[in-house]
Design an enzyme around this catalytic site. Sequence first.
Site, PDB file in Angstrom:
ATOM      1  N   HIS A 191       0.856   0.829   3.888  1.00  9.14           N
ATOM      2  CA  HIS A 191       0.807   0.308   2.959  1.00  9.14           C
ATOM      3  C   HIS A 191       3.134   0.135   2.998  1.00  9.14           C
ATOM      4  O   HIS A 191       3.495   1.560   3.899  1.00  9.14           O
ATOM      5  CB  HIS A 191       0.648   1.854   1.051  1.00  9.14           C
ATOM      6  CG  HIS A 191       1.241   1.579   0.195  1.00  9.14           C
ATOM      7  ND1 HIS A 191       0.726   0.515  -0.680  1.00  9.14           N
ATOM      8  CD2 HIS A 191       2.995   1.461   0.437  1.00  9.14           C
ATOM      9  CE1 HIS A 191       1.087   0.322  -1.955  1.00  9.14           C
ATOM     10  NE2 HIS A 191       2.166   1.484  -1.779  1.00  9.14           N
ATOM     11  N   CYS A 192       3.223  -0.409   2.319  1.00 14.62           N
ATOM     12  CA  CYS A 192       5.016  -1.022   3.209  1.00 14.62           C
ATOM     13  C   CYS A 192       5.613  -0.737   1.147  1.00 14.62           C
ATOM     14  O   CYS A 192       5.639  -1.562   0.424  1.00 14.62           O
ATOM     15  CB  CYS A 192       4.617  -2.420   3.393  1.00 14.62           C
ATOM     16  SG  CYS A 192       6.182  -2.544   3.659  1.00 14.62           S
TER      17      CYS A 192
END
Lengths: 361, 157
Positions: A191-192
């Site tokens: 998850h950026c």
Amino acid sequence: MKNLDYQQIDPQALATPTPTPPPRPLPEHKPRRARRKWEVFPGKNRFCCDGRVIVARQCGVLPLTLGLIVLTSGLFFIFDCPFLVEHLTGCIPVIGGVLFVFVIISLLQTSFTDPGILPRATPEEAADIEKQIDNPTGSSSSYRPPPRTKEVVINQQVVKLKYCFTCKIFRPPRTSHCSLCDNCVERFDHHCPWVGNCVGKRNYRFFYTFIVSLSFLTAFIFGCVTTHLALRSQGGNGLVFALQASPASALELVVCFFSVWSILGLSGFHTYLVATNLTTNEDIKGSWSGKSGNEDVGNPYSYNSITKNCCSVLCGPMPPSLIDRRGFVPSDDSVQTSPVEIELSAAKNDTNMVGRAVTSG
Amino acid sequence: MSSPFHNLQELRHSASLANKVFIQRDYTDGTVCKFQTKFPSELDSRIERTLFEDTVKTLNNYYAEAEKIGGQSYLEGCLACLTVYLIFLCIETRYEKVLKKISRYIQEQNEKVYAPRGLLITDPIERGMRVIEISVYEDRGSSGSSSGSSTTSSSGR
């Protein structure tokens, strides 16, 4: 004398009540407007443009990322390009422009594309899976049973498929549940926060394009600004004079210097992941490197050829979105069939009675 | 005696849903979309094994065709990369074309093979490609009343 004009109350009208709305067996007559599926989506996502655009609920630092890129590039085009075009070549703003367009478009695509979210199981599916799972302890409802796993052999490797308690499915291989978005995502990478979305099967290529083009853009701006300052400080003028003449360049230099290392590093890391057909999640957990004590495991998804791995990850077919955001929520089938059944079975009884009457008569 | 359900409309309106059978994914070939061809015991009395296996195998072939990595997919991928993937907004990808073929195939199978046997296949895309859902319908009235209604129609003439 005025005729008292009053309305005679019609007792007939009173006897028949005001027409009640007829029983509605068919859901098309429901007054509520049909809702699209994105409106009832259970995960923590936000939708825009009537379901066309999807973002994670916490958009993280996406505005900061966009702001930094636009600001730095803007300063570059306004303050550095005129000098460099005059003293070097006119190609510089063209190259910079192309890189900037690549960066912005791939960033927006990474942030706004469905990363490969798996829709949650329907109640019937969940019940079917529950039936199949063996629970020998016969525990009470308050005790949460041990994590359920299923083993499958892929390419002579034993892979454990875990059961997801939130989505009520056995996760396919390489799928992971993102706690920030509360969704199971296929080929989950990470998850950026910089793009404000998960990176998964459907948007990995956009993410890769974004970081590679951003590293080129950052390095390009860094190089051009350094050249600009070097050219200005020639002729005995000195660096201080050059910085005073073009203060924006100092800001660009600082931003680019600190970001180029991390972004280049990230690009290099992801190039390695693409070449070996791994995800960040698998690399960190050491699923296939033997870190967790397994002897001699290899990545079962790798084609054992760098070219083939790269091509399959970056140039493979684009799978469709599984969550159908803009579809309409179907009317509940079980609610629909029972009134219809009652009507038809009543009709059938009438037919039978008539039949008996005819045959007996 | 003619088959009780002549078309899907009749099936949905004159029968009640008895059960749903789920055909799970087969992951032995990796993450490609493939369904298990094992014949579920709940369908033993409803449909012939060969017909069921043919349907699942054809669906598996369609999905393999959609996900095939070869010349055409590389071309599509490279072209997409050059246009910063904006081309996905304009053209229909090969995967989407194959999904349309699958949906037509399932519709055809439902009409010709499954509905006459009181079964209905749901397109896997509507279930997130996790399962093939087969709905098993039972005729609402018992066999006695249905034969009664057929005799009334013959005696009524």
